[in-house]
Design an enzyme around this catalytic site. Structure first.
Site, PDB file in Angstrom:
ATOM      1  N   GLU A 665      11.851 -10.035  12.185  1.00 39.29           N
ATOM      2  CA  GLU A 665      10.581 -10.440  11.560  1.00 39.29           C
ATOM      3  C   GLU A 665       9.378  -9.668  12.089  1.00 39.29           C
ATOM      4  O   GLU A 665       8.353 -10.250  12.436  1.00 39.29           O
ATOM      5  CB  GLU A 665      10.402 -11.966  11.696  1.00 39.29           C
ATOM      6  CG  GLU A 665      11.514 -12.728  10.989  1.00 39.29           C
ATOM      7  CD  GLU A 665      11.480 -14.228  11.196  1.00 39.29           C
ATOM      8  OE1 GLU A 665      10.586 -14.714  11.927  1.00 39.29           O
ATOM      9  OE2 GLU A 665      12.357 -14.924  10.652  1.00 39.29           O
ATOM     10  N   GLU A 766      20.262 -14.035   5.168  1.00 38.25           N
ATOM     11  CA  GLU A 766      20.092 -15.468   5.473  1.00 38.25           C
ATOM     12  C   GLU A 766      19.861 -16.253   4.190  1.00 38.25           C
ATOM     13  O   GLU A 766      18.997 -17.122   4.121  1.00 38.25           O
ATOM     14  CB  GLU A 766      18.910 -15.673   6.441  1.00 38.25           C
ATOM     15  CG  GLU A 766      19.014 -14.891   7.730  1.00 38.25           C
ATOM     16  CD  GLU A 766      17.846 -15.142   8.675  1.00 38.25           C
ATOM     17  OE1 GLU A 766      17.139 -16.155   8.489  1.00 38.25           O
ATOM     18  OE2 GLU A 766      17.645 -14.324   9.599  1.00 38.25           O
TER      19      GLU A 766
END
Length: 897
Positions: A665, A766
């Site tokens: 991220e 994910e």
């Protein structure tokens, strides 16, 4: 056979009559299956028994308690080469903490062929060992053991059936003792603080809502201080429980008012786990209800439920606590939507031919209509809509904006239909006087809830396409949509604003064609080695045994204690990623205190079933995910810790993880870069590659595919990746997390197209969709899976879990908590079946058999002149047909190159 069985009563045996197949039962070094009898009953057959002790077992640890007498009655039979009769025994295996195992005989009976009989007995345990396993055994090797039902009930001293705390999981009674404090504080304890029994407080302003008393947790010096009860032995593994508590707070500062329900478990090996069950923002004005659900996968040696959370100095008041076996929710009905009007804009006066009629200014800004905007539809709207009239060229100019939220708005309450997916589309622009990049977004206020329906970042005064989507699943009383976002003083322009329900199934025909072209290949099997007359017309059966495309799921250490979870996982996925166990804050929660045991055990499970693994993640750039001890280091020590992390992790697991998410991220966090400089990210990649050259190194981020987050737009992601590559980072793959709501195919596909220009493999790492309605959730999942599988740049799909209560997101599961596959799970399995190839036919005059199959491994069975020969072949990617020569000799065959 004559029928004989005991009464069920409060049976602590799961799946006692095998109506759920072999669920909860496990064969002991033999084989077993369930047979359906003509009467509709079922019974288990235990076969391939090579020792008399081999039989069928069930773990009952969490369902028995010390000092209680249990009555056992099992309906059993035998089958096989039996002269007279055979003994069947009911036994307990007791596994103790010191490693010793002892056995306790419950009962024995002599059973003849062609009849059912009962084995009966009682048992009581003075103390509870680490593990209690009930099993049936006894007949001689080679004799099949038949089991029709097993009943174990609690009995009192006079022999009558009763319900006590050891049996309570079999009922829907509260497993909490003294739940409303009518027996004072018995069974309750303070967790690091003092607890007091109260009948009222604050001069009678605070009184119990139920019962006569409540408890208060006082003298709290830590957030984890509170009130607790030990519930060891009262919870049954693999059952869903629902929790309800009534709480409130008292103190001088009640602004930070989060109250938590937490379950703490300790395993026999002393492994600990904290599980959050629920949270509520409590007040000092009234009682607040806190609810949650949970599932235990294993048999802990100790279990404590506690209520905690507010800052030190705040008292927690507890009126009641209930923990019950959760009733199974009724399956979601498919939503029936009359006249969905796909593609019809629900906004009034969207073309602005009637001035600003239907539009209202949000705040004290000013709306006016101007001309000079694009006449064509935004491209992503055009992909979802039928041929459309050109736009009017009119736009709304929003001026006098003194707040970022000011813009053009419209009420749409009565125009929305529940469970429809709406696509949002508009041209937007800002004036040339803006200072720096400006966010422009479409938002909805749905009663008191704010919904993000799409955002874009403007860096100049060009017209930009704004796209997004949303869905409403609960009937609202008021819905307003508005466009807002630039800084105060910046004029905003909006043109061609449309909101329309999208027919997501209409795109599937196109995606199926793309999938067939991309994921399948023509295969020509050329047979030789026997005479043509015997080969002509021979039967060929082709079955795909493995897909080469990665379909994975995240798992966690506690998940793999649940045999049903593991069974579904290994049958339906070929890749795995660990949810938390490889993250730095899990492997080194305190400096120098390492925990690789969880990851090692999970890796062993995956490798033993030939499941490939992703390493998630080496670092996490978001500061809130960085452990406190790491944040407290100075820059030099931080750099040393970072190098130690790389060396320790990648040296330990060299060659064992196929992928690594190097620094998670990076579009949303900057902890390491902010502390150690811009080159640190590229250096992470370079060092990781040096330590494990076999692993593909990924960037990984969220909100890339949905149009709702300018921070992680495809353009921003591309810019970041190019910067890393220019600094020498060996970026090998692009991770799109895929935590998405109400997906729309063209929006997802557009993001993939943009990222695809980099030529790197793209993975959904994910993926998770969420809806309270299983059918809508299934539709969302199908949209995402079809878009990914049909896109040439996508090389893998990993779901972020699949089992209820064992997932990051609510209402995202494919399998319900107690093992039932729901509509979303059925859709996933149906797609996997659709994407698996099977063919059958006959060898032609040229000695060939031709089929088209998905990439992967196949078994080819050839039946010629009453002889069956099976070969294994692999179909890899390729444009031209794959020609496979198969030689069939009279003795045996081989696959030629």
């Amino acid at each position: 056979m004559a029928n004989s069985s005991g009464s069920q009563g409060s049976n602590i045996i799961q799946n006692h009559n095998f109506s759920g197949g072999m669920r909860s039962w496990h064969p002991i070094c033999c084989e077993s299956w369930v047979v359906s009898a003509g009467s509709g009953d079922c019974y288990a057959v235990v076969t391939n028994r090579k020792e008399c002790w081999q039989g069928l077992e069930q773990d009952i640890t969490s369902r028995v308690s010390p000092g209680t007498t249990y009555s056992v009655s099992a309906c059993v039979g035998v089958s096989g080469s039996l002269q007279d009769s055979a003994d069947v025994l009911a036994t307990l295996r007791l596994e103790h903490q010191d490693g010793e195992t002892t056995y306790k005989r419950i009962g024995i009976t002599s059973v003849s062929k062609e009849r059912w009989d009962k084995v009966e007995g009682t048992f009581s345990l003075s103390s509870l060992p680490n593990r209690v396993v009930f099993y049936l055994e006894g007949p001689s090797p080679g004799i099949d053991l038949l089991i029709k039902s097993v009943v174990i009930t609690c009995t009192s001293t006079n022999g009558k059936e009763r319900v006590d705390r050891g049996c309570i999981a079999a009922n829907h009674e509260n497993i909490i003792l003294n739940p409303v404090f009518d027996d004072g504080l018995n069974n309750w304890a303070g967790r690091g603080c003092k607890i007091v029994l109260e009948d009222s407080m604050a001069d009678g302003k605070i009184v119990p809502q139920s019962g006569k008393y409540f408890a208060s947790a006082k003298e709290r010096t830590q957030t984890w201080n509170g009130i607790q009860q030990e519930v060891t032995g009262r919870l049954e593994r693999k059952l869903a429980y629902e929790v309800t508590a009534l709480v409130r707070i008292v103190g001088t500062d009640v602004s930070n008012n989060g109250v938590w329900l937490t379950l703490w478990t300790q395993m026999p090996d002393l492994r600990e786990q904290y599980l959050g069950l629920g949270k509520v923002q409590a007040t000092d004005k009234d009682w607040s209800q806190m609810q949650g659900k949970f599932l235990l996968n294993s048999c802990p040696s100790k279990v404590i439920i506690s209520i905690e959370g507010p800052p030190a100095g705040t008292d927690i008041l507890v009126d009641s606590l209930t923990v019950k076996h959760a009733a199974k929710a009724a399956p979601s009905p498919p939503p029936i939507i009359k006249n969905p009007a796909f593609g019809v804009n629900i906004l009034e006066n969207s073309d602005l031919n009637d001035g600003t009629n239907g539009w209202l200014p949000l705040g004290n800004c000013t709306l006016s209509v101007q001309t000079g905007s694009p006449h064509i539809l935004p491209p992503l709207a055009g992909e979802s809509l039928e041929p459309h009239e050109p736009l009017s060229g009119h736009y709304i100019l929003v001026t006098n904006r003194t707040q970022t939220w000011m813009g053009a708005a419209q009420m749409i309450t009565n125009k929305l239909k529940l469970f429809l997916t709406y696509q949002v589309s508009a041209w937007v622009r800002i004036d040339s006087g803006a200072n720096g990049p400006q966010n422009i977004g479409v938002a909805l206020t749905v009663d008191s809830q704010w919904v993000n329906a799409g955002q874009v970042e403007a860096n100049d005064d060009r017209w930009l396409e704004l796209s997004g989507s949303f869905r409403i699943e609960k009937q609202p009383s008021k819905v307003m949509v508005y466009i807002q976002g630039p800084a105060s003083g910046v004029d905003l322009m909006v043109s061609g604003f449309q909101i329309f329900p999208v027919d997501r199934y209409a795109r599937f025909k196109h995606l199926k064609k793309q999938t067939d072209k991309l994921r399948k290949r023509d295969v020509v099997l050329k047979f030789s080695g026997v005479n043509s007359s015997s080969l002509l017309g021979a039967t060929v059966i082709v079955k795909q045994t493995q897909s080469s495309f990665p379909f994975g799921s995240c798992i966690s250490r506690t998940n793999i204690d649940n045999e049903d979870f593991v069974d579904f996982f290994i049958k339906n996925f070929n890749w795995a990623v660990f949810e938390n166990e490889l993250k730095w804050n899990s492997t080194e929660p305190q400096q120098g205190n390492f925990n690789y045991r969880d990851a090692d055990e999970m890796l062993h499970l995956c490798k033993s079933h030939s499941i490939e693994t992703r390493g998630h993640c080496i670092f996490w750039e978001v500061e809130s995910a960085v452990q406190a001890w790491l944040r407290s280091l100075n820059d030099n020590d931080l750099m040393s810790a970072l190098q130690n992390r790389l060396n320790g992790l990648l040296s330990r697991y060299k060659g064992k993880f196929n992928h690594y998410d190097v620094n998670n991220e990076m579009l949303h966090g900057s902890f390491f870069q902010g502390r150690l400089g811009k080159d640190i990210r590229a250096n992470m990649f370079k060092t990781a590659h040096q330590l494990d050259p076999s692993a593909t190194l990924f960037v990984n981020d969220f909100n890339v595919e949905n149009g709702c987050d300018p921070k992680s737009s495809p353009e921003s992601y591309i810019e970041q990746i190019l910067d890393l590559q220019e600094r020498g980072a060996p970026v090998g793959g692009i991770g799109i997390q895929g935590h998405i709501y109400s997906p729309v195919g063209p929006i997802v596909s557009s993001a993939l197209d943009k990222l695809g220009i980099l030529g790197l493999p793209i993975w959904f790492t994910e993926l998770g969709v969420s809806s309270v309605n299983e059918h809508v959730r299934a539709d969302d999942l199908e949209v995402m899976l079809r878009e990914a599988f049909a896109h040439a740049a996508v090389d893998g799909i990993v779901l972020w879990g699949f089992w209820e209560l064992l997932m990051f997101r609510d209402n995202a599961h494919l399998v319900n908590a107690e093992g039932d596959v729901n509509e979303a799970g059925k859709r996933y399995l149906a797609l996997r079946k659709e994407w698996s190839s099977h063919a059958h036919g006959h060898v032609d005059e040229q000695g060939e058999f031709v089929f088209r199959g998905f990439h992967g491994t196949f078994d080819v069975e050839i039946i010629a002149t009453s002889k069956r020969t099976t070969k294994s072949i692999v179909v890899e990617k390729g444009e031209s047909p794959l020609v496979v020569s198969i030689s069939l000799s009279r003795e045996h065959g081989s696959v030629g190159n």
